[in-house]
Design a protein around this motif. Sequence first.
Motif, PDB file in Angstrom:
ATOM      1  N   ALA A  93       0.817  -1.218   0.000  1.00 25.43           N
ATOM      2  CA  ALA A  93       0.000   0.000   0.000  1.00 25.43           C
ATOM      3  C   ALA A  93       0.854   1.274   0.000  1.00 25.43           C
ATOM      4  O   ALA A  93       0.539   2.242  -0.700  1.00 25.43           O
ATOM      5  CB  ALA A  93      -0.943  -0.006   1.208  1.00 25.43           C
ATOM      6  N   LEU A  94       1.942   1.281   0.755  1.00 24.52           N
ATOM      7  CA  LEU A  94       2.758   2.492   0.804  1.00 24.52           C
ATOM      8  C   LEU A  94       3.437   2.758  -0.535  1.00 24.52           C
ATOM      9  O   LEU A  94       3.486   3.909  -0.992  1.00 24.52           O
ATOM     10  CB  LEU A  94       3.813   2.362   1.912  1.00 24.52           C
ATOM     11  CG  LEU A  94       4.669   3.604   2.160  1.00 24.52           C
ATOM     12  CD1 LEU A  94       3.813   4.748   2.711  1.00 24.52           C
ATOM     13  CD2 LEU A  94       5.813   3.296   3.128  1.00 24.52           C
ATOM     14  N   ALA A  95       3.945   1.719  -1.159  1.00 22.09           N
ATOM     15  CA  ALA A  95       4.615   1.886  -2.451  1.00 22.09           C
ATOM     16  C   ALA A  95       3.639   2.330  -3.546  1.00 22.09           C
ATOM     17  O   ALA A  95       4.018   3.067  -4.463  1.00 22.09           O
ATOM     18  CB  ALA A  95       5.302   0.587  -2.852  1.00 22.09           C
ATOM     19  N   LYS A  96       2.394   1.906  -3.437  1.00 22.43           N
ATOM     20  CA  LYS A  96       1.388   2.279  -4.437  1.00 22.43           C
ATOM     21  C   LYS A  96       0.704   3.603  -4.129  1.00 22.43           C
ATOM     22  O   LYS A  96      -0.127   4.066  -4.915  1.00 22.43           O
ATOM     23  CB  LYS A  96       0.332   1.177  -4.540  1.00 22.43           C
ATOM     24  CG  LYS A  96       0.863  -0.149  -5.045  1.00 22.43           C
ATOM     25  CD  LYS A  96      -0.236  -1.206  -5.054  1.00 22.43           C
ATOM     26  CE  LYS A  96       0.274  -2.552  -5.524  1.00 22.43           C
ATOM     27  NZ  LYS A  96      -0.800  -3.599  -5.503  1.00 22.43           N
ATOM     28  N   GLY A  97       0.996   4.186  -2.978  1.00 19.48           N
ATOM     29  CA  GLY A  97       0.331   5.429  -2.594  1.00 19.48           C
ATOM     30  C   GLY A  97      -1.084   5.229  -2.107  1.00 19.48           C
ATOM     31  O   GLY A  97      -1.905   6.150  -2.188  1.00 19.48           O
ATOM     32  N   GLU A  98      -1.376   4.037  -1.561  1.00 22.79           N
ATOM     33  CA  GLU A  98      -2.738   3.711  -1.130  1.00 22.79           C
ATOM     34  C   GLU A  98      -2.826   3.420   0.373  1.00 22.79           C
ATOM     35  O   GLU A  98      -3.881   3.002   0.843  1.00 22.79           O
ATOM     36  CB  GLU A  98      -3.247   2.495  -1.909  1.00 22.79           C
ATOM     37  CG  GLU A  98      -3.256   2.685  -3.417  1.00 22.79           C
ATOM     38  CD  GLU A  98      -3.584   1.399  -4.160  1.00 22.79           C
ATOM     39  OE1 GLU A  98      -3.664   0.345  -3.471  1.00 22.79           O
ATOM     40  OE2 GLU A  98      -3.728   1.432  -5.395  1.00 22.79           O
ATOM     41  N   MET A  99      -1.770   3.638   1.120  1.00 21.25           N
ATOM     42  CA  MET A  99      -1.787   3.307   2.534  1.00 21.25           C
ATOM     43  C   MET A  99      -2.650   4.295   3.303  1.00 21.25           C
ATOM     44  O   MET A  99      -2.533   5.511   3.138  1.00 21.25           O
ATOM     45  CB  MET A  99      -0.357   3.321   3.097  1.00 21.25           C
ATOM     46  CG  MET A  99      -0.264   2.927   4.555  1.00 21.25           C
ATOM     47  SD  MET A  99       1.449   2.807   5.132  1.00 21.25           S
ATOM     48  CE  MET A  99       1.189   2.416   6.863  1.00 21.25           C
ATOM     49  N   MET A 100      -3.528   3.766   4.150  1.00 17.37           N
ATOM     50  CA  MET A 100      -4.430   4.592   4.951  1.00 17.37           C
ATOM     51  C   MET A 100      -4.012   4.514   6.417  1.00 17.37           C
ATOM     52  O   MET A 100      -3.670   3.453   6.927  1.00 17.37           O
ATOM     53  CB  MET A 100      -5.870   4.118   4.801  1.00 17.37           C
ATOM     54  CG  MET A 100      -6.381   4.118   3.366  1.00 17.37           C
ATOM     55  SD  MET A 100      -6.396   5.774   2.620  1.00 17.37           S
ATOM     56  CE  MET A 100      -7.628   6.580   3.639  1.00 17.37           C
ATOM     57  N   TYR A 101      -4.062   5.687   7.070  1.00 19.92           N
ATOM     58  CA  TYR A 101      -3.774   5.766   8.494  1.00 19.92           C
ATOM     59  C   TYR A 101      -5.083   5.941   9.253  1.00 19.92           C
ATOM     60  O   TYR A 101      -5.861   6.853   8.976  1.00 19.92           O
ATOM     61  CB  TYR A 101      -2.832   6.936   8.757  1.00 19.92           C
ATOM     62  CG  TYR A 101      -2.653   7.291  10.211  1.00 19.92           C
ATOM     63  CD1 TYR A 101      -1.908   6.486  11.064  1.00 19.92           C
ATOM     64  CD2 TYR A 101      -3.244   8.444  10.742  1.00 19.92           C
ATOM     65  CE1 TYR A 101      -1.746   6.815  12.396  1.00 19.92           C
ATOM     66  CE2 TYR A 101      -3.080   8.786  12.072  1.00 19.92           C
ATOM     67  CZ  TYR A 101      -2.337   7.966  12.901  1.00 19.92           C
ATOM     68  OH  TYR A 101      -2.183   8.303  14.217  1.00 19.92           O
ATOM     69  N   ARG A 102      -5.332   5.065  10.190  1.00 18.50           N
ATOM     70  CA  ARG A 102      -6.569   5.053  10.969  1.00 18.50           C
ATOM     71  C   ARG A 102      -7.812   4.913  10.093  1.00 18.50           C
ATOM     72  O   ARG A 102      -8.909   5.307  10.469  1.00 18.50           O
ATOM     73  CB  ARG A 102      -6.685   6.316  11.817  1.00 18.50           C
ATOM     74  CG  ARG A 102      -5.593   6.476  12.879  1.00 18.50           C
ATOM     75  CD  ARG A 102      -5.688   5.372  13.919  1.00 18.50           C
ATOM     76  NE  ARG A 102      -4.644   5.478  14.942  1.00 18.50           N
ATOM     77  CZ  ARG A 102      -4.409   4.552  15.855  1.00 18.50           C
ATOM     78  NH1 ARG A 102      -5.122   3.437  15.864  1.00 18.50           N
ATOM     79  NH2 ARG A 102      -3.450   4.693  16.741  1.00 18.50           N
TER      80      ARG A 102
END
Length: 547
Positions: free
Chosen positions: A316-325
């Motif tokens: 997710a972080l590499a794809k720009g899709e990581m969500m926080y909370r």
Amino acid sequence: MLYQFNEFQRMVLSPLRMAAQMQSQVLRSPFNPMAETPQAQTLAAAYELFAETTQYHGKPAFGISQVEVDGRTVAVTEENLSRKCFGQLKHFKRDTTRKDPKLLIVAPMSGHFATLLRGTVETMIKNHDVYITDWRDASNVPLIDGRFDLDDYIDYVQEFLEFLGPNTHVMAVCQPGVPVLAATALMAEEDNPNIPATVTLMGSPIDTRRHPTAPCKLAMDHSLDWFEKTVINHVPIGYPGAFRRVYPGFLQLSGFMSMNLDRHMEAHARQFDHLVQGDGDSADKHRAFYSEYNAVMDLTAEYYLQTIETVFQKQALAKGEMMYRGDRLVDTSAISNTALMTVEGELDDISGIGQTVAAHDICNNIPESKKAHYEQKGVGHYGVFNGRRFNSEIAPRISDFILKHEMGTAAPLYLVQKDTEQAGNVKLAPKKVAKKAPPAPKKAPIAKKAAPKKEAPVLKTVKSVSPAVKKVAKSALPAPKKAAMAKKAAPKKEAAVLETVKPAPPAVQKASVEKPVAVAPKTAKVEAHKTVAVHKNPAKAPAKKKA
């Protein structure tokens, strides 16, 4: 029931291990007449090796009591600065007044204790003020203290950075690369003044799609539900964290061992030979390594499962899709002022080549002057942050990178630069010395100071004046107006003349006062020589002009 079975196995092996230790001591006893026979030494080595391999290892101590700084040994004390339910911030305080950059080492929460980085701390503490995240075993955290997942990990990193204040440097070893980069991005969006000055990622799985290793393939080949049903267990009764859902540390250790089973078998075979031959030094090194390697801790189930899904399955972080909370996107492009360095090992079988350097691609707003990458040849995952190559090759480059971007300090000797063709170039940049502006031309009175009186010969009589002085005195007799104009037009030439004329002795100066000559007043030295020339041969002196 897997956790309960492991506890039962440990209880059963405990008396057997004690019996093996006793047998080994009896066979090696100096009172045993058979102690020096090959049979007794071989049997004693077998008993001792069995006791070592079945030994239970709890959390070890760092044991760093001193370090060498500036050529002298200084004491080191451990301080627990910020205690939280699942971890604490530990400071290695040195007994020195030297101010070094603050370095926060974020230890991995992947089954081992933070003491696995003991060698890393011992190396970096020489040139840095070192802090480390000391994670707790989840089996020792009561269930009432709540849960701990990947988002909580990010919160812990931010809170520790807030505690340490501005201009803190961060080193993330292995798994923490993702939460550290996410925490930095969130702080950058908020313009937080405590955002780290530099972030160094070492063997971190930023993008597991690049050169996937065995752990990456295992995570991608199985569903999240499979992991939850297969490896998640409850902590049994008898522990402070009883009934908490965890990923047991012994399962993680068995996974590590199975990846390099042949190497571990060879290591234990060599240990057996060392014990038979009585090579105590080599045997002690083996025990020290495996006592640390076999010391494992449990992870909370929610943290383990969220890491598997976010980092290894979705990237997710590499794809720009990581969500926080769950409702806030982690935007790594918001990072612009934090310098970024990545380190990889050529033989890394945990985080493959290219997975860590991918951080530079997603942090596209960091200037190239603040980026650096280094690939160490001939080392695996463990060698990236520990061992001989780390001490001699990797650590100096990290220290230079930190010093280069330390706020409020002078430029360092080494400048770590990112090279697109060959990663990891460290170039020696010569110090720039500002050129001094040429001094302003000095006036005539200064020239008098340049020729001290002690250098002039003592002239007792008028006859001691040299012919050269006579010639200079004659040339210095034009009208006052012309002399003044010549002085303004070419001050440098006049200065040159004054330098060639030696100061007259006090006796001659006194004579010139008694019989003055109407000559343009230039300097005391020239007047003295003019007077000397007139008194020496008054017949040849030019006639005086009337006013």
